[in-house]
Scaffold this active site. Structure first.
Site, PDB file in Angstrom:
ATOM      1  CB  THR A 147      -0.866   0.089   1.273  1.00 33.35           C
ATOM      2  OG1 THR A 147      -0.022   0.437   2.390  1.00 33.35           O
ATOM      3  CG2 THR A 147      -1.609  -1.195   1.542  1.00 33.35           C
ATOM      4  CG  ASP A 148       1.583   5.864  -1.085  1.00 33.98           C
ATOM      5  OD1 ASP A 148       2.542   5.908  -0.292  1.00 33.98           O
ATOM      6  OD2 ASP A 148       1.437   6.714  -1.992  1.00 33.98           O
ATOM      7  CD1 TRP A 149       2.025   8.227   5.223  1.00 32.51           C
ATOM      8  CD2 TRP A 149       4.007   7.180   5.189  1.00 32.51           C
ATOM      9  NE1 TRP A 149       2.693   8.585   6.343  1.00 32.51           N
ATOM     10  CE2 TRP A 149       3.925   7.965   6.360  1.00 32.51           C
ATOM     11  CE3 TRP A 149       5.164   6.427   4.970  1.00 32.51           C
ATOM     12  CZ2 TRP A 149       4.948   8.026   7.289  1.00 32.51           C
ATOM     13  CZ3 TRP A 149       6.185   6.490   5.898  1.00 32.51           C
ATOM     14  CH2 TRP A 149       6.069   7.274   7.035  1.00 32.51           C
ATOM     15  CD  GLU A 150      -0.295   6.527   8.878  1.00 26.60           C
ATOM     16  OE1 GLU A 150      -1.178   7.348   9.123  1.00 26.60           O
ATOM     17  OE2 GLU A 150       0.235   5.808   9.735  1.00 26.60           O
ATOM     18  CG  ASN A 151      -2.813   3.661   0.780  1.00 19.49           C
ATOM     19  OD1 ASN A 151      -2.382   4.784   0.994  1.00 19.49           O
ATOM     20  ND2 ASN A 151      -2.904   3.138  -0.425  1.00 19.49           N
TER      21      ASN A 151
END
Ligand code: NOJ
Length: 708
Positions: free
Chosen positions: A259-263
């Site tokens: 995932t991207d950051w904190e998705n």
């Protein structure tokens, strides 16, 4: 016998063996990526011992320490260290800083971009890391978006081709894996605002946004990253159709998805699509994400989902299998040998960087002023970006990530335009004055004008700055900011030859420069050698060959202004603007004149499974040897859905000696003429296609191809 420890055993067998030994905790641990720079000391110690799958934003010695702790866990599974080595391993001060993706895309040079990727892989791996979050395969159509600079421009075909080249470079020596991102259509967010909904359909995704990712999967890209946003209101993190069904099942992507950051957290806190982190974790994994970046609670949530029998173990096993595959492939279980740290910023990489910086420059205008002749004794270098390496580097270097560092000095060699001009023309021939700032009040324009008047020519370096470049940095106004317009107008008023150089992260509105300056050079963010390359171009030490991979509007509200739009039927003109762009995709001058002739198709009538050859003769009529990018466009004359009036389907960059003619042959697979129908089928429709081969979207030769 522990097969996973034996490098002579086939990778899939080693994975089977290891998976069979792993506890649920160990499996779920592999699916977490922990962000080093946001952890408390205590948490950091905890995660080091847990056997976590991956860490991000760790450099050098820290990685060694974490790796050592991981080797002491029960199964000793090595972590995978990820980093944003986007245009070189630039979060490490001292590593080679290459031109940004947008800048390098203007080189249209697959070979050189592959070399850049390869050099970056060596530097990343030598620093103890394994994985770059690159390339960005987003399509930069809305110029307001803050991350245009991270892309290979506006054209899906170019992005796919250069994406393959850079991935090949990153991965060909098995030193690191690449990460194609951000899957998918992130740049198409409403209003050009970062991480908003992209209101598009699956048909549009298949037509425009999917092809570069498919090419990345085809070349074996090790990983992909799920975008922050949503497609037509469905968050990508929870989008099973887009991730699992299209990417994994249909395209057959074999790597893993992070995932991207904190998705995962955003599903709860920002997108309100899950009631708590456990539900968000479940949705993310079911949709097809294999690793969660920086929602550390994901680990506990996954364990609770297993305990409560809410998630299939087969989903977890499949995710872990994909992650382990990357680790085995990189040799992390086999005492991997890494390049010596001396490769970081080494001479060989500088040479690649220098060449790439030269080929990335785009000469947009030249009214018989360049190269500067011997009668130019004194040159005034003026402007806010003439001597600002932070602006020249652009985003994703140690200056801005993982956290901003204002006052560090680059450890490696670098040239701003001022530095380059002094180097090439000799210090005593160069005068300098900054004139004004990119933003804000600074106004020393009177002084700059005085300096300009003392010189025979003026090089004025303007553009944008880090505060206008990157995530959270979308712009509504694409004009030159601050007092830059006043500066350039006053310089033009001196009646000296004025050469405008743009150091910027995206197309800006530069009609005034086109109309009033004697020459215009676009650098974008040119890396360590951008400034030297500009000076060498001005001095005529090489023949410019860059072409724009992105179009320039007259006015901010004209965005999107990409070349391959569907034709409108009411003229498509704003009442308060002239028709057309200031500069188009494909524009870029050379010191040579390249003349095209003799366009030939190997077949004028082709069947739907043919691959035809298209050849053209290109003559270098100039007195300098030079490189030319030959572009192949097609137009589907009659089709059941709208198609662009021209669309790139091939390009080739060739070197042609002064006076020589080269026959350039491009292949066209008729399957690539398929449209995506409203019911999502790929169909090549019979009929006529215009085949256009030339310098750019305006200068080309044309033939008709009939497909039966
Ligand atoms: C967020 C960005 O969107 C992504 O491109 C990057 O790789 C990650 N953060 C990690 O830094």
């Amino acid at each position: 016998m522990e097969k996973y420890k034996d490098k002579n055993v086939d990778i899939e067998e080693r994975i089977d063996d290891l998976l069979a030994r792993m506890t649920v905790e160990e499996k779920v641990g592999q699916m977490l990526q922990v962000s080093y720079n946001v952890l408390s000391k205590e948490d950091y110690e905890k995660y080091k011992k847990l056997g976590i799958g991956s860490f991000l934003h760790v450099l050098g010695d820290e990685a060694d320490d974490i790796r050592k702790k991981a080797s002491e866990t029960r199964l000793g599974i090595p972590p995978l260290f990820g980093i944003d080595a986007i245009h070189g391993h630039c979060l490490l001060n001292g590593a080679t800083v290459f031109p940004s993706q947008l800048a390098m895309s203007c080189s249209f040079n697959r070979g050189l971009i592959k070399e850049m990727g390869r050099a970056t892989a060596k530097e990343v791996c030598a620093d103890g890391l394994d994985w770059t979050f690159s390339p960005v395969l987003c399509i930069a159509r809305d110029l307001r978006w803050g991350r245009v600079d991270e892309t290979f421009g506006e054209d899906s075909y170019v992005i796919g081709e250069l994406g393959q080249a850079i991935i090949d470079g990153y991965e060909c020596d098995n030193l690191i894996i690449a990460c194609a991102k951000h899957y998918i259509a992130y740049g198409e967010a409403t209003g050009g605002r970062d991480a908003y909904d992209s209101p598009i359909t699956e048909r549009k995704i298949r037509e425009v946004f999917l092809p570069p990712f498919k090419k990345a999967a085809d070349i074996g890209c090790g990983s992909m990253m799920t975008a922050y946003g949503s497609i037509d209101a469905l968050p990508l993190t929870a989008n099973r159709r887009i991730l699992r069904e299209i990417l994994k099942d249909e395209i057959g992507f074999k790597g893993f998805v992070v995932t991207d950051w904190e998705n995962v957290r955003s599903l709860v806190t920002k997108q309100h699509a899950a009631k708590d982190l456990a539900e968000a974790s479940l949705k993310a994994v079911e949709a097809g994400n294999d690793m969660s970046m920086n929602t550390h609670e994901f680990y506990e949530c996954m364990l609770s989902l297993v305990r409560d029998k809410k998630i299939y173990m087969s989903l977890i096993d499949n995710a872990v299998r994909r992650i382990l595959r990357a680790k085995f492939r990189l040799g992390l279980f086999d005492n991997k040998e890494r390049p010596n740290r001396s490769v970081i910023g080494c001479e060989g990489h500088k040479n690649i960087n220098h060449e790439l910086a030269q080929e990335s420059l785009v000469l947009l205008k030249n009214e018989n002023v360049l190269p500067l002749g011997g009668d130019t004794k004194t040159i005034a270098v003026i402007g806010p970006n003439a001597d600002d390496i932070r602006a020249q580097y652009g985003d994703w270097t140690f200056f801005s990530h993982p956290e901003p560092k204002k006052d560090v000095e680059p450890l490696g060699d670098y040239y701003t335009v001022l530095g380059g001009m002094r180097e090439v023309f000799g210090e005593k021939h160069i005068l300098y004055e900054k004139g004004c700032d990119i933003y804000g009040e600074e106004n020393n324009i009177d002084k700059a004008v005085k300096t300009a008047k003392k010189a025979d020519a003026v090089v004025c370096v303007i553009g944008d700055c880090l505060a206008q470049n990157g995530e959270y940095r979308d712009r509504a106004n694409l004009d030159l900011s601050g007092n830059q317009m006043e500066l350039i107008k006053r310089l033009v008023g001196t009646q000296k030859k004025v050469i405008a150089v743009l150091v910027n992260c995206k197309p800006l509105c530069i009609s005034y420069l086109k109309e009033n300056c004697d020459a215009v050079i676009e650098m974008f963010n040119g890396g360590d050698f951008g400034g030297l390359a500009v000076a060498e171009l001005i001095a005529g030490k090489f023949n410019p060959s860059g072409k724009l991979s992105i179009s320039f509007p007259q006015y901010g509200a004209q965005t999107p202004c990409y070349y391959n739009q569907y034709d409108g039927w009411h003229g498509g003109q704003y009442v308060d603007l002239q028709k057309g762009n200031v500069y188009d995709f494909g524009d870029g001058l050379s010191y040579s004149e390249f003349v095209y002739s003799n366009l030939k198709l190997s077949k004028k009538t082709a069947s739907k499974d043919d691959i035809i050859e298209i050849s053209v003769d290109v003559t270098n009529r100039g007195s300098m040897d030079g490189k030319e990018t030959v572009m192949l466009f097609v137009n589907d004359v009659v089709s059941t859905i709208l198609t662009p009036t021209m669309e790139l389907k091939g390009f080739e960059k060739v070197f042609i000696k002064s006076g020589d003619t080269k026959t350039v042959t491009l292949k066209l697979d008729i399957k690539d003429l398929a449209i995506v129908t409203p019911d999502l089928k790929y169909v090549v429709e019979s009929g006529e296609f215009e085949i256009m081969v030339g310098r750019n979207t305006k200068e080309y030769l044309k033939e008709i191809l009939t497909v039966k």
